[in-house]
Design a protein around this motif. Structure first.
Motif, mmCIF file in Angstrom:
data_model
loop_
_atom_site.group_PDB
_atom_site.id
_atom_site.type_symbol
_atom_site.label_atom_id
_atom_site.label_comp_id
_atom_site.label_asym_id
_atom_site.label_seq_id
_atom_site.Cartn_x
_atom_site.Cartn_y
_atom_site.Cartn_z
ATOM 1 N N ALA A 55 0.719 -2.817 -27.314
ATOM 2 C CA ALA A 55 0.098 -2.748 -25.993
ATOM 3 C C ALA A 55 0.838 -1.761 -25.096
ATOM 4 O O ALA A 55 0.214 -0.987 -24.351
ATOM 5 C CB ALA A 55 0.080 -4.138 -25.350
ATOM 6 N N LYS A 56 2.167 -1.777 -25.162
ATOM 7 C CA LYS A 56 2.951 -0.833 -24.368
ATOM 8 C C LYS A 56 2.688 0.605 -24.816
ATOM 9 O O LYS A 56 2.505 1.507 -23.985
ATOM 10 C CB LYS A 56 4.436 -1.179 -24.494
ATOM 11 N N HIS A 57 2.651 0.832 -26.122
ATOM 12 C CA HIS A 57 2.400 2.188 -26.631
ATOM 13 C C HIS A 57 1.018 2.668 -26.221
ATOM 14 O O HIS A 57 0.840 3.825 -25.809
ATOM 15 C CB HIS A 57 2.537 2.196 -28.156
ATOM 16 N N PHE A 58 0.025 1.783 -26.313
ATOM 17 C CA PHE A 58 -1.332 2.147 -25.933
ATOM 18 C C PHE A 58 -1.376 2.505 -24.438
ATOM 19 O O PHE A 58 -2.000 3.501 -24.049
ATOM 20 C CB PHE A 58 -2.296 1.004 -26.226
ATOM 21 N N ALA A 59 -0.700 1.725 -23.612
ATOM 22 C CA ALA A 59 -0.663 2.012 -22.172
ATOM 23 C C ALA A 59 -0.021 3.352 -21.907
ATOM 24 O O ALA A 59 -0.513 4.135 -21.078
ATOM 25 C CB ALA A 59 0.095 0.904 -21.442
ATOM 26 N N SER B 7 -5.548 -1.694 -39.784
ATOM 27 C CA SER B 7 -4.586 -0.595 -39.792
ATOM 28 C C SER B 7 -4.883 0.434 -38.694
ATOM 29 O O SER B 7 -4.264 1.484 -38.654
ATOM 30 C CB SER B 7 -4.591 0.103 -41.156
ATOM 31 N N MET B 8 -5.829 0.089 -37.798
ATOM 32 C CA MET B 8 -6.247 1.018 -36.742
ATOM 33 C C MET B 8 -6.151 0.338 -35.373
ATOM 34 O O MET B 8 -7.152 0.170 -34.664
ATOM 35 C CB MET B 8 -7.679 1.486 -37.018
ATOM 36 N N PRO B 9 -4.945 -0.078 -34.964
ATOM 37 C CA PRO B 9 -4.819 -0.857 -33.726
ATOM 38 C C PRO B 9 -5.241 -0.102 -32.465
ATOM 39 O O PRO B 9 -5.833 -0.691 -31.555
ATOM 40 C CB PRO B 9 -3.335 -1.233 -33.687
ATOM 41 N N HIS B 10 -4.930 1.188 -32.384
ATOM 42 C CA HIS B 10 -5.300 1.940 -31.186
ATOM 43 C C HIS B 10 -6.812 2.130 -31.104
ATOM 44 O O HIS B 10 -7.388 2.104 -30.010
ATOM 45 C CB HIS B 10 -4.580 3.289 -31.165
ATOM 46 N N THR B 11 -7.443 2.306 -32.252
ATOM 47 C CA THR B 11 -8.904 2.401 -32.276
ATOM 48 C C THR B 11 -9.513 1.099 -31.786
ATOM 49 O O THR B 11 -10.453 1.099 -30.977
ATOM 50 C CB THR B 11 -9.402 2.710 -33.698
ATOM 51 N N ARG B 12 -8.995 -0.029 -32.261
ATOM 52 C CA ARG B 12 -9.553 -1.326 -31.882
ATOM 53 C C ARG B 12 -9.362 -1.591 -30.387
ATOM 54 O O ARG B 12 -10.253 -2.114 -29.724
ATOM 55 C CB ARG B 12 -8.918 -2.443 -32.717
#
Length: 238
Positions: free
Chosen positions: A227-231, A65-70
């Motif tokens: 991936a797009k949001h993280f970028a 539930s923590m994709p940006h952390t990972r």
């Protein structure tokens, strides 16, 4: 014996400046990566997103539930120490880009690929300075080395955090050009994903929907959007 799982031990997750970046604090203590490196983030926007993931944990910590952390952990622990290797791995897609391998038949599929993929190759030539050429069939034919070199330099110029996101933008589409198109907002992200799946969409129209394949595609779509949001968060002006 049941497996031990980490549980929430903090009351509040906050963001603080740290050196040239930002970090996440759990009751004042800095978060570390799995490799025990400091979690130093390039933008406040990304730090706030990661802090919200920690703050949303209730009871047992759920890493899924923590994709940006990972992804941030991956950028620091995995991409940073092997930046050149990861960059070159992705740059290699330019010599065998999805958009360059065209069906020879049926006519409708050939036309769909041309209508969607040719403009993307034109965009890459104009914006990225690299002209890739389509081939009929699936047998590998090398692209112009100068064009591949241009794309390679662009990939190598990405930061570790950008590269961590760019990895999924490229690998999930099978296209370096579409990875850059998503990264640089050449088209809406949903449209880029649709363009990457023209062959799969055609197969579904001919043979029907496979539930398992749709489930896999759904998970890949979510990962692509992430991936797009993280970028975007990585490059946000703080």
């Amino acid at each position: 014996m049941s497996e031990w799982k980490a549980r929430r031990f903090w009351k509040a997750a906050d963001v603080a400046e740290q050196g040239n970046g930002y970090t996440v604090l759990l009751d004042g203590r800095e978060v570390k990566t799995p490799a025990k490196s400091p979690l130093i983030l390039p933008s406040r926007a990304l730090a706030l997103q990661i802090a919200s993931e920690w703050d949303a944990q209730d009871g047992v910590i759920d890493p899924l539930s923590m994709p940006h952390t990972r992804t941030a952990n991956s950028a620091i622990d995995k991409v940073t120490p092997q930046h050149a290797e990861v960059a070159d791995l992705l740059a290699d897609y330019g010599d065998s880009d999805l958009l360059c391998y065209r069906a020879e038949s049926p006519t409708e599929l050939v036309e769909r690929q041309q209508e969607a993929w040719d403009p993307m190759l034109d965009w890459a030539a104009q914006t990225l300075g690299a002209r890739l050429h389509p081939r009929a069939g699936v047998i590998h034919q090398s692209q112009d080395p100068e064009a591949v070199a241009v794309l390679t330099r662009r990939v190598r110029d990405l930061s570790a955090f950008e590269l961590a996101a760019f990895h999924d933008l490229v690998s999930l589409t099978g296209s370096l050009v579409l990875g850059f198109a998503a990264f640089l907002d050449a088209a809406p992200i949903n449209r880029v994903w649709e363009i990457s799946r023209i062959d799969e969409t055609w197969q579904q129209e001919q043979w029907g929907v496979d539930d398992d394949a749709m489930d896999v595609a759904g998970r890949k779509s979510v990962a692509f959007q992430h991936a797009k949001h993280f970028a975007d968060l990585t490059r946000a002006v703080s």
